[in-house]
Write an enzyme that holds these catalytic residues in place. Structure first.
Site, PDB file in Angstrom:
ATOM      1  N   ASP A  63      12.864 -44.925  -0.713  1.00  0.00           N
ATOM      2  CA  ASP A  63      13.300 -43.595  -0.299  1.00  0.00           C
ATOM      3  C   ASP A  63      12.568 -43.150   0.961  1.00  0.00           C
ATOM      4  O   ASP A  63      13.163 -42.537   1.854  1.00  0.00           O
ATOM      5  CB  ASP A  63      13.039 -42.596  -1.430  1.00  0.00           C
ATOM      6  N   TYR A 115      11.857 -40.463 -17.341  1.00  0.00           N
ATOM      7  CA  TYR A 115      11.636 -41.902 -17.417  1.00  0.00           C
ATOM      8  C   TYR A 115      10.153 -42.180 -17.521  1.00  0.00           C
ATOM      9  O   TYR A 115       9.324 -41.486 -16.961  1.00  0.00           O
ATOM     10  CB  TYR A 115      12.299 -42.666 -16.280  1.00  0.00           C
ATOM     11  N   ARG A 171      17.454 -40.976 -19.755  1.00  0.00           N
ATOM     12  CA  ARG A 171      18.114 -40.027 -18.855  1.00  0.00           C
ATOM     13  C   ARG A 171      19.533 -39.677 -19.286  1.00  0.00           C
ATOM     14  O   ARG A 171      20.183 -38.883 -18.607  1.00  0.00           O
ATOM     15  CB  ARG A 171      18.108 -40.594 -17.437  1.00  0.00           C
TER      16      ARG A 171
END
Lengths: 325, 325, 325, 325, 325, 325
Positions: free
Chosen positions: E268, E90, E107
């Site tokens: 994350d 990406y 992707r």
């Protein structure tokens, strides 16, 4: 009014820093590369008016590819802008003996590979054109592209345009068998055929040396001229390049000792140099320019064209000054 | 107290990344370059006290040039800081065979080119100096610079200072005829003359080989020593360098195989090596150092000096360890 | 068939790494910059057909400038390729509060500055054009350029083409007095005038606030529309941008908070955004686009155009997603 | 003839790319940094003649440090070139809120830290000097350096030279207790004392606010002037800087809003600015320059000096043009 | 013996230089990114033993991804090495207000997206594990991946392993409707659910504010704890981050002012911080760490983990020193 | 379960840009290098399970080194994390003929050099190991390291583990005499000895050519196999590499022409290649792999391993395609 029109795919080439392996990369150099685009961009730099036909997605990456073509003075007005398909990528790792250079393709699903017959209006696209060029990579992309390639060559033929085709076999795209079948279908549609001697043997079964194989191509397929190249490597970073064409007679260029900076794109510069001479109706000039441009191209990073005609002439004139100042 | 004083221009050298063409550049490496500055910076690194005379504009770019000289331990106290004139630029594109390296000058209107006789107080500038050095680029910059060069050489002569001059012909600055006329005016003012054999023939008409041409220079102009260099290329990236001087007798240095990293500045390092030995009164040492420094300089990016005397001695001693660790 | 034609100079802009001072530079980023080129390249990105008129030397640097224009889809077929004159350079150093950004011009003697009336065939160049644009930098380059600017505006007028002019005063090129005299000569030839409020006062003596000064310009010179911009800085790296135009009535755009990445080129993007709306006959759209494009331009490194119309529309629609994924 | 002589260590500062963590680094930017060198290089840029005393190993890294000093016009003739000891290194990682910037020292065993009393001939080194400067880092390096620092200050005092000392506490080099003991020994030898208000309290127990603490330093130790600084951060990338000195009366500078590019070196620029004014006998100028230079320094990458006096004056004059062109 | 096992895809992230647009790129920075890998790499840095499950092609690019995971101390022994499928890419373009950052996915056809139920031996892979984590990107990749995700969560549940899931909606991968259906299937299998308040409303129809929506998730799906995050932007380069979780009661962390260097990966890091505290059975610690890590992560280039626990603790302890030295 | 365990130090290697001298550097490339780590990382890439034993400080730099080892799939669980000692650094300057490459060590006081006997629990560390490897750099670091090396070899011997030792003399670390004494103490503990022919003569007095010297080593010390290498340079950038081992009989590999990209690490790759074959019990394979890996390693920037077994096999199979695509 456009002298040469070419059909084919271009991709982003991503390369680690000089001699780094792909796994080591923390940055990639990015350039645009693609065989047919490279041919017409080299021609455009020599003053020939050119156009490139391909499909690109409406995205920053698609625009990046078209920008690069325009930067080289190639007409991009016939590019098909599409919603589906990506911009293909290939990773290029530069080798040094005994480690070969390496290309990792990531081109599946590209916008260009999704093209099919009927997508391009050849009558408009080829209006006023003298040469139509494509190469063996295009039909290898997909069944649709293979059919489109044949369609394009037929359209050109029917418009009285000279057709030019470089076998350009890519083992990572298709098998020798598939390529062979395709090349045999295409060859009768070709006026100017670019090939290596081993390729003529592998795909057409024409052996017996350069001249014999070329003549058999002419006899069998009705090709007008077969353009052959030879490249002898010394390590990965040195090479001797020579050029030769067979038509009514054999034409030979001088050989060049090359210090290799970037090996990719040499074949395309070769084709461009030849077509330049061919457009002038001078096959001696054609083989001379073919060899000089292939040699010069390998001294320049990237694949598109940055050579001027003045430089080709200086090289051919044996200019040996090492620093011009 | 300053052993060597040099007069001349320095510029910014702008270069694309390794082997890129100028048109491809998205960044330029910037270094300071200039023949006479390079000579004195090489001498300074060998421990000789040096001074550089030039004109620079009061601007960040002018300061950048002076900073580079001081970094090399060259005295910058006699630089003329002026309001008019720019810092010249030259673009340098590195070639690989068969593509020559290329210099694009953009130096017109530089502060240094605007200098005229009377601008420099030679008595102060040359006080206590043993050698005054300049080269053929300086008189080529402008009529004012040509007159200034003559003025400087005369001033040095009258102060009993050894004069050193490198012909350093630049075809992009003036014609062979103009250079020839100037060199003939200057030669009688020169004690140490640096030249190539073809230059002695082209500008003075002195043929018959190195030794003969050198002797004629001595005879005709009263030069004390003629220093000759020969460089045989293998491609763009390899060379064999050798050194030679003719005075009371012929002095010869060994020859060097060089892997070229940056070809510019070799002649200046050569001059510096020779002058170093000359200052010691040892012409055998002078030709030895000249050759070694020219060889080493070509392995270093940029044009100024980064060689130590210890390294010159190690090279001359035949040290062949490939990695010192 | 070309909607907008612009006349002006472009240069190489050389910048050290982010926030480095010029004296510290070991590399320069190089981009092509030039006010009028920037205007037309921004328009071309929005789908308007454009052409750029200038003079460039036949050199790698001249080609680099033209390549950049073509990359942006600007027509370069009317560029004059000349033997004399250089490609101007300017050094750009990025500041952070309280240190201002700084431009060091090195543009004297550029090919463009050598242009004179008669050099351009305006009838051909302007055939089928709707708007002719130039700015106050062009007449500031030289007497020849000043006369050429007037000639061009007159030619456009006589062909019924809308003329557009941005005062764009550069104090390092000429004095307020000289600029004022020139602007007063030019203003009666202008349909769309771009100016700041202080400039209207300084050069024309029109005070009393934005609206009043604009109206006086309209009354005095017969300008159709006066486009004003205001930019309030917060430090060097933040700004509020707003847009306004005065014609039959006052048009106002929204204001934008900008995180500044590269401050240069904002005014040119502003002009392009306005002209885009003007071509559509919608001055509300024009001021809206002008502000949005000036804001977006300052978030992009370099001076030429990399904005799409879709992005302008998304910004105007108040799209506030921070990462599009 | 040298106005200011400074004693201290310089190191190589190695930094990852902007905001990268050390562990992520694949390249390090390398600059030379060192508090006292930074002070004299800033002074040299303002036209003050300066000299730097340190010890460096005879190695490429040692030369790199000296080159950097000379580039800034600092006299390096009194540097001690030694066989033992290394060039210290520190790794500098740039933070953004809430992640602090971080320095990892690797300076043990540096050539400078091996210095001892007697190594420097102070009579020669300080001949004709007006100010001797060092800071709290130097005595923290080793017992030898601590003794040398005292020796140097005493020598300066005995020669009638003004002594200048910045507490510059480094918690990674020694404890508060050790520093306190040393500072108390040194303070009576100091004429110009640079300190923060908390440091005056921590090391001398002088509380009660800036003015009171400064006055107690004057009373207790006989210091002539105490120079205080205050820096209020907004995030890691913004700050407000103000300056103040206490002598016969209190001197205050204006405050500066700063967009931080590189926070290191601000204190050294501050000291230099103050000493510049002090040399002119004008403490109002001194605090004004101190603040302006500390503000400007934080907008420039690296630690040495790249500010001109003209720029300090423009900043103080309230010049608010954002792009000079 | 592995505390946390995660399933998901990682890709190469290619980014132009700071703030450049994709079209301008001549180099790309390359880092490895992927939500679940980022979670376990952050945990690994805090000393938790982790494993990552994915599929990668046997190619230099596949190895590059696995190398990056191992570099972070994540166990890669359960990666499936396959012949089919590519490494997804990406392109990430960094924005500044008002220009948003932008992700261009490329992707499709990745090795991971080709995974199907049955490809992973969960019993072996999850042996001895305490938490299994994945996120909403994985089921969005393909029908096979969606089924695999459900299979994995069921396997974990049946082995008595805590399941953790972050909704992580990606509009460029699937529609709100498809995501909603999938999330509703998955939610009953989830113990620890990470979500934003708007997402709870959009996908589950749970409105009424953070606490109410979280409680409804707990009631409806049997989720043990719902972890919510809020991020308020100031421009593109500043943000305020706060953390909150709802289980038996509401847990709240402090808020953080962040200077944004790289916005990706914050979520994350947040998840990792929370799971770290969850493993310790301390939800107050969990929300505290979640917020601190999300804040710190945005100050670090790239997406994987480079934070130490010591740094988290220092941040939480309110350490405000700006340079540690 | 770990096939090969190695003991030794790794450092950061800092290198200027290609061919720049250290003094010219403004950036350093940073890679991790260390002989024994390089051996095991090369083995790990070939699929052998490996472990590396060393000491590292708890710091970002210490973690950087361990990260690099893990990235290469080397087990780092037995690294000793210590409070004292630094991460050593060495500066590497790349040469071109006639300028040698140069290493400047700055490794004194490294954490590894502070190791002493007793610091490592060899029983645990070596459990299940087939080969223990170290080299002559480790005992040269300090008396403690020398004793530790002997301790380690004895422990391995007593556990029935094959011991492997490469003399790897470093003249900048110790004298020939000290090395000789140490090597004589160590040799009787060694099963696989890597040495050059001149080293066997210099340290053991074994002359008479490769085979004779090797046999005497076997006879005198009870070594099982002596592995010899020869490297003949052509300039600094070309070499011929060949491999040979002497055990029950003489084993010879083919010779390789190498275009050198990075000369460091070749010996370590050589050792790894040999040990790979040795583990398979095939000394013909061992010498073949040794030579191929040494050749390939020199074409790759940096010192750790990026070669796959497939590539070794392709090279040995005489694959001469120059670009794989």
């Amino acid at each position: 009014m456009t002298d040469v029109v070419a059909l084919g795919e271009a991709m982003l080439r991503l390369s680690p820093q000089r001699f780094e392996r792909l796994e080591q990369a923390t940055t990639f150099q990015v350039v645009v590369g693609g065989s047919e685009l490279s041919v017409v961009s080299n021609l455009a730099r020599l003053g020939v008016s050119t156009r490139w036909v391909t499909a690109l997605p409406r995205s920053p990456l698609g625009r990046m590819v078209a920008n690069a073509a325009r930067q080289q003075e190639v007409d991009t007005s016939c590019i098909l802008w599409v919603e589906d398909g990506r911009v293909g990528v290939y990773y290029y790792e530069e080798g040094a003996a005994p480690r070969p250079s390496q290309v990792v393709y990531d081109r599946k699903g590209s916008a260009c590979s999704l093209l099919r017959p009927g997508d391009v209006d050849w009558t408009t696209t080829l209006a006023g054109t003298r040469i139509f060029h494509t190469c063996g990579i295009t039909p290898a992309l997909s069944a649709g592209c293979r059919a489109l390639t044949v369609e394009a060559l037929r359209a050109a033929k029917s418009l009285g345009i000279v057709t030019s085709f470089d076998l350009n076999f890519r083992s990572r795209l298709w098998s020798v068998e598939d390529a062979s079948a395709c090349y045999r279908e295409i060859a009768p549609l070709v006026d100017v055929l670019f090939a290596s001697v081993p390729a003529l043997e592998a795909f057409f079964g024409f052996g017996g040396g350069a001249e014999a194989a070329a003549k058999r191509s002419i006899d069998r397929f009705g090709v007008h001229v077969v353009v052959l190249t030879e490249r002898v490597a010394s390590g990965m970073l040195g090479a001797t390049v020579s050029s030769m064409a067979v038509a009514d007679r054999v034409y030979r260029g001088r050989s060049w000792e090359v210090e290799i900076v970037d090996r990719l794109g040499a074949g395309d510069a070769y084709d461009a140099g030849f077509l330049f001479g061919y457009l002038r109706g001078d096959l001696d000039l054609a083989v001379a320019y073919a060899g000089a441009m292939a040699a010069l191209q390998q001294t320049i990073p990237g694949e598109l064209a940055w050579i001027t005609e003045e430089e080709v002439q200086a090289a051919l004139a044996g200019d040996t000054v090492q620093v011009k100042r």
